[in-house]
Design a protein around this motif. Sequence first.
Motif, PDB file in Angstrom:
ATOM      1  N   LYS A  58      -0.012   1.105   6.102  1.00 12.81           N
ATOM      2  CA  LYS A  58      -0.018   0.641   4.718  1.00 12.81           C
ATOM      3  C   LYS A  58      -1.410   0.763   4.136  1.00 12.81           C
ATOM      4  N   TRP A  78       0.765  -1.121  -0.131  1.00 12.46           N
ATOM      5  CA  TRP A  78       1.622   0.048  -0.327  1.00 12.46           C
ATOM      6  C   TRP A  78       2.073   0.460   1.065  1.00 12.46           C
ATOM      7  N   TYR A  80       3.549   2.746   3.035  1.00 11.71           N
ATOM      8  CA  TYR A  80       4.012   4.123   3.108  1.00 11.71           C
ATOM      9  C   TYR A  80       4.599   4.474   4.476  1.00 11.71           C
ATOM     10  N   PHE A  83       8.257   3.756   4.261  1.00  8.53           N
ATOM     11  CA  PHE A  83       8.860   4.746   3.371  1.00  8.53           C
ATOM     12  C   PHE A  83       9.066   6.079   4.092  1.00  8.53           C
TER      13      PHE A  83
END
Length: 138
Positions: A58, A78, A80, A83
């Motif tokens: 992150k 964030w 990621y 994701f």
Amino acid sequence: MSFSSELKEFLMRGSVVDMAVGIVIGGAFGKIVTSFVNDVLMPPLALISDQGQFTDLKLVLREAVIQGTEVVTPAVTWNYGAFIQSIVDFLIIGTAIFLVIKGMNSMKRKKEEVPAPPAEPSKEESLLTEIRDLLKNK
């Protein structure tokens, strides 16, 4: 027709039952893919990136505000890694579904390519053929 009999007729259609079976199998397949990605595919990638868990990757956009032992404002991150892991899950499931559908379509094409037997001639055609043959023989 009563509501319960209409509902029973709807639920007992083949397409509804097939759809229910597909949903159950899809859910189980999703769990298998998630386990494959989490437990087999991502740990080597986490080693490459020097992280403990790939999903923990992150970018901290704002640090947490802590007063004493209490978190006043949580950190804004964030995530990621999670994701990317979801994208890998999607790609594996999408590829598997594509291969299954491709196989089904090729089997369907093979089934369609089998020519149908010629239709029986009608009574009129049979009689006309007999008359023609009789006239040829005279």
